[in-house]
Design a protein around this motif. Structure first.
Motif, mmCIF file in Angstrom:
data_model
loop_
_atom_site.group_PDB
_atom_site.id
_atom_site.type_symbol
_atom_site.label_atom_id
_atom_site.label_comp_id
_atom_site.label_asym_id
_atom_site.label_seq_id
_atom_site.Cartn_x
_atom_site.Cartn_y
_atom_site.Cartn_z
ATOM 1 N N MET A 119 0.831 -1.212 0.000
ATOM 2 C CA MET A 119 0.000 0.000 0.000
ATOM 3 C C MET A 119 0.862 1.257 0.000
ATOM 4 O O MET A 119 0.621 2.199 -0.756
ATOM 5 C CB MET A 119 -0.918 -0.001 1.224
ATOM 6 N N GLN A 120 1.890 1.269 0.842
ATOM 7 C CA GLN A 120 2.754 2.442 0.947
ATOM 8 C C GLN A 120 3.554 2.664 -0.337
ATOM 9 O O GLN A 120 3.886 3.805 -0.679
ATOM 10 C CB GLN A 120 3.706 2.285 2.141
ATOM 11 N N HIS A 121 3.848 1.591 -1.043
ATOM 12 C CA HIS A 121 4.605 1.723 -2.283
ATOM 13 C C HIS A 121 3.891 2.623 -3.282
ATOM 14 O O HIS A 121 4.525 3.313 -4.084
ATOM 15 C CB HIS A 121 4.849 0.333 -2.893
ATOM 16 N N GLU A 122 2.561 2.627 -3.217
ATOM 17 C CA GLU A 122 1.783 3.451 -4.147
ATOM 18 C C GLU A 122 2.109 4.935 -4.009
ATOM 19 O O GLU A 122 1.913 5.702 -4.951
ATOM 20 C CB GLU A 122 0.288 3.239 -3.896
ATOM 21 N N THR A 123 2.580 5.356 -2.827
ATOM 22 C CA THR A 123 2.803 6.782 -2.558
ATOM 23 C C THR A 123 4.262 7.190 -2.663
ATOM 24 O O THR A 123 4.581 8.354 -2.439
ATOM 25 C CB THR A 123 2.286 7.133 -1.143
ATOM 26 N N MET A 124 5.161 6.240 -2.990
ATOM 27 C CA MET A 124 6.579 6.590 -3.091
ATOM 28 C C MET A 124 6.811 7.520 -4.273
ATOM 29 O O MET A 124 6.293 7.300 -5.366
ATOM 30 C CB MET A 124 7.428 5.321 -3.249
ATOM 31 N N GLU A 125 7.598 8.578 -4.061
ATOM 32 C CA GLU A 125 7.883 9.529 -5.139
ATOM 33 C C GLU A 125 8.906 8.983 -6.130
ATOM 34 O O GLU A 125 8.836 9.280 -7.328
ATOM 35 C CB GLU A 125 8.375 10.854 -4.550
ATOM 36 N N VAL A 126 9.864 8.229 -5.627
ATOM 37 C CA VAL A 126 10.885 7.618 -6.487
ATOM 38 C C VAL A 126 10.811 6.110 -6.320
ATOM 39 O O VAL A 126 10.908 5.585 -5.208
ATOM 40 C CB VAL A 126 12.304 8.110 -6.109
ATOM 41 N N ARG A 127 10.606 5.405 -7.427
ATOM 42 C CA ARG A 127 10.514 3.945 -7.358
ATOM 43 C C ARG A 127 10.909 3.367 -8.702
ATOM 44 O O ARG A 127 10.691 3.972 -9.747
ATOM 45 C CB ARG A 127 9.106 3.491 -6.964
ATOM 46 N N LEU A 128 11.508 2.197 -8.644
ATOM 47 C CA LEU A 128 11.929 1.499 -9.845
ATOM 48 C C LEU A 128 10.957 0.400 -10.241
ATOM 49 O O LEU A 128 10.881 0.031 -11.398
ATOM 50 C CB LEU A 128 13.317 0.913 -9.652
ATOM 51 N N CYS A 129 10.241 -0.150 -9.256
ATOM 52 C CA CYS A 129 9.299 -1.249 -9.500
ATOM 53 C C CYS A 129 7.874 -0.706 -9.591
ATOM 54 O O CYS A 129 7.558 0.355 -9.068
ATOM 55 C CB CYS A 129 9.387 -2.270 -8.382
ATOM 56 N N ARG A 130 7.015 -1.478 -10.221
ATOM 57 C CA ARG A 130 5.625 -1.077 -10.367
ATOM 58 C C ARG A 130 4.807 -1.369 -9.116
ATOM 59 O O ARG A 130 3.745 -0.779 -8.916
ATOM 60 C CB ARG A 130 4.997 -1.779 -11.573
ATOM 61 N N THR A 131 5.292 -2.313 -8.282
ATOM 62 C CA THR A 131 4.586 -2.611 -7.029
ATOM 63 C C THR A 131 5.594 -2.754 -5.902
ATOM 64 O O THR A 131 6.787 -2.927 -6.141
ATOM 65 C CB THR A 131 3.776 -3.906 -7.118
#
Length: 209
Positions: free
Chosen positions: A197-209
Protein backbone atom coordinates in the motif's frame (compact mmCIF):
# COMPACT_ATOMS: atom_id res chain seq x y z
CA UNK A 1 6.42 -36.79 -21.86
CA UNK A 2 7.07 -35.88 -18.22
CA UNK A 3 10.41 -34.32 -19.15
CA UNK A 4 8.75 -32.35 -21.95
CA UNK A 5 6.08 -31.13 -19.52
CA UNK A 6 8.76 -30.00 -17.06
CA UNK A 7 10.54 -28.10 -19.81
CA UNK A 8 7.28 -26.38 -20.72
CA UNK A 9 6.62 -25.40 -17.10
CA UNK A 10 10.20 -24.17 -16.73
CA UNK A 11 9.73 -22.02 -19.84
CA UNK A 12 6.49 -20.51 -18.50
CA UNK A 13 8.11 -19.68 -15.16
CA UNK A 14 11.38 -18.42 -16.62
CA UNK A 15 12.31 -14.72 -16.31
CA UNK A 16 12.44 -14.76 -20.11
CA UNK A 17 8.70 -15.47 -20.35
CA UNK A 18 7.11 -12.08 -21.12
CA UNK A 19 5.03 -11.38 -18.02
CA UNK A 20 7.28 -8.59 -16.70
CA UNK A 21 8.03 -10.21 -13.36
CA UNK A 22 11.18 -8.11 -12.93
CA UNK A 23 8.99 -5.01 -12.53
CA UNK A 24 7.02 -6.23 -9.50
CA UNK A 25 8.34 -6.25 -5.93
CA UNK A 26 5.09 -6.83 -3.98
CA UNK A 27 6.04 -4.00 -1.60
CA UNK A 28 9.61 -5.19 -1.09
CA UNK A 29 10.99 -2.03 -2.74
CA UNK A 30 9.27 0.06 -0.05
CA UNK A 31 10.76 -2.12 2.72
CA UNK A 32 14.22 -1.72 1.18
CA UNK A 33 13.79 2.05 0.90
CA UNK A 34 12.79 2.14 4.58
CA UNK A 35 15.90 0.08 5.45
CA UNK A 36 13.68 -2.64 6.91
CA UNK A 37 15.26 -5.06 4.44
CA UNK A 38 18.92 -4.17 4.14
CA UNK A 39 20.75 -7.42 4.81
CA UNK A 40 20.58 -11.03 3.66
CA UNK A 41 19.13 -12.09 7.01
CA UNK A 42 16.42 -9.44 6.83
CA UNK A 43 15.57 -10.48 3.27
CA UNK A 44 15.37 -14.15 4.26
CA UNK A 45 13.05 -13.29 7.16
CA UNK A 46 10.84 -11.11 4.95
CA UNK A 47 10.59 -13.82 2.31
CA UNK A 48 9.91 -16.58 4.84
CA UNK A 49 7.05 -14.56 6.35
CA UNK A 50 5.42 -13.89 2.98
CA UNK A 51 5.76 -17.57 2.11
CA UNK A 52 4.20 -18.82 5.34
CA UNK A 53 1.65 -16.11 6.00
CA UNK A 54 1.18 -13.87 2.96
CA UNK A 55 0.97 -13.67 -0.80
CA UNK A 56 3.32 -16.59 -1.39
CA UNK A 57 0.98 -18.96 0.43
CA UNK A 58 -2.27 -17.60 -0.97
CA UNK A 59 -1.07 -17.43 -4.56
CA UNK A 60 0.21 -21.01 -4.40
CA UNK A 61 -3.08 -22.30 -3.03
CA UNK A 62 -4.90 -20.40 -5.80
CA UNK A 63 -2.57 -21.96 -8.37
CA UNK A 64 -3.31 -25.45 -7.05
CA UNK A 65 -7.05 -24.82 -6.92
CA UNK A 66 -6.90 -23.76 -10.56
CA UNK A 67 -5.02 -26.92 -11.56
CA UNK A 68 -7.54 -29.08 -9.70
CA UNK A 69 -10.53 -26.97 -10.81
CA UNK A 70 -11.29 -26.72 -7.09
CA UNK A 71 -13.81 -23.93 -7.70
CA UNK A 72 -15.81 -22.80 -10.74
CA UNK A 73 -13.63 -20.52 -12.87
CA UNK A 74 -15.54 -17.23 -12.25
CA UNK A 75 -15.58 -17.84 -8.50
CA UNK A 76 -11.87 -18.55 -8.40
CA UNK A 77 -11.09 -15.44 -10.45
CA UNK A 78 -13.17 -13.28 -8.10
CA UNK A 79 -11.61 -14.87 -5.03
CA UNK A 80 -8.09 -14.21 -6.34
CA UNK A 81 -8.94 -10.55 -6.96
CA UNK A 82 -10.53 -10.19 -3.55
CA UNK A 83 -7.37 -11.46 -1.85
CA UNK A 84 -5.20 -8.71 -3.37
CA UNK A 85 -4.32 -6.46 -0.39
CA UNK A 86 -3.82 -3.23 -2.36
CA UNK A 87 -4.56 -1.51 -5.66
CA UNK A 88 -1.04 -2.18 -6.95
CA UNK A 89 -1.18 -5.87 -6.07
CA UNK A 90 -4.51 -6.20 -7.88
CA UNK A 91 -3.07 -4.49 -10.94
CA UNK A 92 -0.01 -6.73 -10.72
CA UNK A 93 -1.88 -10.03 -10.67
CA UNK A 94 -4.24 -8.93 -13.44
CA UNK A 95 -1.47 -7.52 -15.67
CA UNK A 96 0.76 -10.57 -15.29
CA UNK A 97 -2.18 -12.90 -15.80
CA UNK A 98 -3.19 -11.15 -19.00
CA UNK A 99 0.41 -11.17 -20.25
CA UNK A 100 0.76 -14.88 -19.50
CA UNK A 101 -2.50 -15.72 -21.28
CA UNK A 102 -1.35 -13.79 -24.35
CA UNK A 103 2.14 -15.34 -24.37
CA UNK A 104 1.02 -18.95 -23.84
CA UNK A 105 0.24 -19.34 -27.54
CA UNK A 106 -2.13 -22.11 -28.52
CA UNK A 107 -3.70 -22.71 -25.11
CA UNK A 108 -6.70 -20.47 -25.59
CA UNK A 109 -6.43 -18.99 -22.11
CA UNK A 110 -8.59 -16.08 -21.04
CA UNK A 111 -6.96 -13.38 -18.91
CA UNK A 112 -7.25 -14.10 -15.20
CA UNK A 113 -5.25 -13.38 -12.03
CA UNK A 114 -1.70 -14.62 -12.52
CA UNK A 115 -1.60 -17.74 -10.29
CA UNK A 116 -5.01 -18.80 -11.57
CA UNK A 117 -4.14 -18.59 -15.26
CA UNK A 118 -0.83 -20.40 -14.71
CA UNK A 119 -2.71 -23.13 -12.85
CA UNK A 120 -5.16 -23.53 -15.71
CA UNK A 121 -2.29 -23.80 -18.17
CA UNK A 122 -0.62 -26.43 -15.98
CA UNK A 123 -3.69 -28.69 -16.03
CA UNK A 124 -2.56 -30.17 -19.33
CA UNK A 125 0.96 -30.95 -18.17
CA UNK A 126 -0.04 -33.89 -15.96
CA UNK A 127 2.75 -33.18 -13.47
CA UNK A 128 2.55 -33.85 -9.71
CA UNK A 129 0.79 -30.88 -8.19
CA UNK A 130 3.35 -30.38 -5.41
CA UNK A 131 6.06 -30.20 -8.08
CA UNK A 132 4.16 -27.54 -10.04
CA UNK A 133 3.63 -25.58 -6.83
CA UNK A 134 7.29 -25.83 -5.80
CA UNK A 135 8.56 -24.62 -9.17
CA UNK A 136 6.03 -21.76 -9.13
CA UNK A 137 7.24 -20.72 -5.68
CA UNK A 138 10.88 -20.98 -6.69
CA UNK A 139 10.23 -18.66 -9.62
CA UNK A 140 8.35 -16.11 -7.51
CA UNK A 141 10.94 -16.10 -4.74
CA UNK A 142 13.80 -15.87 -7.24
CA UNK A 143 12.26 -12.77 -8.78
CA UNK A 144 11.95 -11.02 -5.41
CA UNK A 145 15.46 -12.01 -4.33
CA UNK A 146 16.84 -10.60 -7.59
CA UNK A 147 15.06 -7.32 -6.88
CA UNK A 148 16.79 -7.20 -3.50
CA UNK A 149 20.12 -8.05 -5.12
CA UNK A 150 19.70 -4.96 -7.32
CA UNK A 151 18.17 -2.52 -4.84
CA UNK A 152 19.77 -3.22 -1.43
CA UNK A 153 22.20 -4.04 -3.09
CA UNK A 154 23.18 -7.60 -2.21
CA UNK A 155 25.82 -9.60 -4.04
CA UNK A 156 24.74 -12.40 -6.37
CA UNK A 157 26.31 -15.02 -4.09
CA UNK A 158 24.46 -13.58 -1.13
CA UNK A 159 21.20 -13.77 -3.05
CA UNK A 160 21.85 -17.41 -3.88
CA UNK A 161 22.42 -18.22 -0.23
CA UNK A 162 19.06 -16.67 0.63
CA UNK A 163 17.39 -18.74 -2.09
CA UNK A 164 19.00 -21.93 -0.83
CA UNK A 165 17.79 -21.20 2.71
CA UNK A 166 14.22 -20.89 1.40
CA UNK A 167 14.14 -24.32 -0.25
CA UNK A 168 12.76 -26.03 2.86
CA UNK A 169 9.81 -23.64 3.38
CA UNK A 170 9.11 -23.74 -0.37
CA UNK A 171 8.83 -27.53 -0.32
CA UNK A 172 6.69 -27.48 2.84
CA UNK A 173 4.30 -24.92 1.39
CA UNK A 174 4.10 -26.71 -1.97
CA UNK A 175 3.09 -29.94 -0.25
CA UNK A 176 0.48 -28.12 1.84
CA UNK A 177 -0.97 -26.17 -1.09
CA UNK A 178 -1.30 -29.27 -3.26
CA UNK A 179 -4.16 -30.56 -1.08
CA UNK A 180 -5.49 -27.30 0.39
CA UNK A 181 -9.05 -26.16 -0.21
CA UNK A 182 -10.35 -22.60 -0.45
CA UNK A 183 -10.94 -22.50 3.30
CA UNK A 184 -7.15 -22.58 3.76
CA UNK A 185 -6.79 -19.16 2.12
CA UNK A 186 -5.97 -16.21 4.33
CA UNK A 187 -2.95 -14.41 5.67
CA UNK A 188 -1.29 -12.35 8.35
CA UNK A 189 1.74 -10.81 6.62
CA UNK A 190 0.63 -7.33 7.64
CA UNK A 191 3.95 -5.57 7.02
CA UNK A 192 4.18 -6.88 3.47
CA UNK A 193 0.58 -5.84 2.81
CA UNK A 194 1.24 -2.39 4.25
CA UNK A 195 4.39 -2.19 2.14
CA UNK A 196 2.38 -2.82 -1.02
CA UNK A 197 0.00 0.00 0.00
CA UNK A 198 2.75 2.44 0.95
CA UNK A 199 4.60 1.72 -2.28
CA UNK A 200 1.78 3.45 -4.15
CA UNK A 201 2.80 6.78 -2.56
CA UNK A 202 6.58 6.59 -3.09
CA UNK A 203 7.88 9.53 -5.14
CA UNK A 204 10.89 7.62 -6.49
CA UNK A 205 10.51 3.95 -7.36
CA UNK A 206 11.93 1.50 -9.85
CA UNK A 207 9.30 -1.25 -9.50
CA UNK A 208 5.63 -1.08 -10.37
CA UNK A 209 4.59 -2.61 -7.03
Amino acid sequence: MTLAARLTLAQWLSPAFPVGGFAYSQGLEWAIARDEVGTADALAAWMADTLRHGAGRNDTILLCLAVRAGLPDPDLDDLARALAPSRERLEETEAQGAAFAAAAVGLGLAPAPYPVVVGRAARGLDLPLAEVAALWLQAQVTNLVQIAVRLVPLGQSCGQRVLAALHAPILDLAAEAATAGPDALGGAAFRADLGSMQHETMEVRLCRT
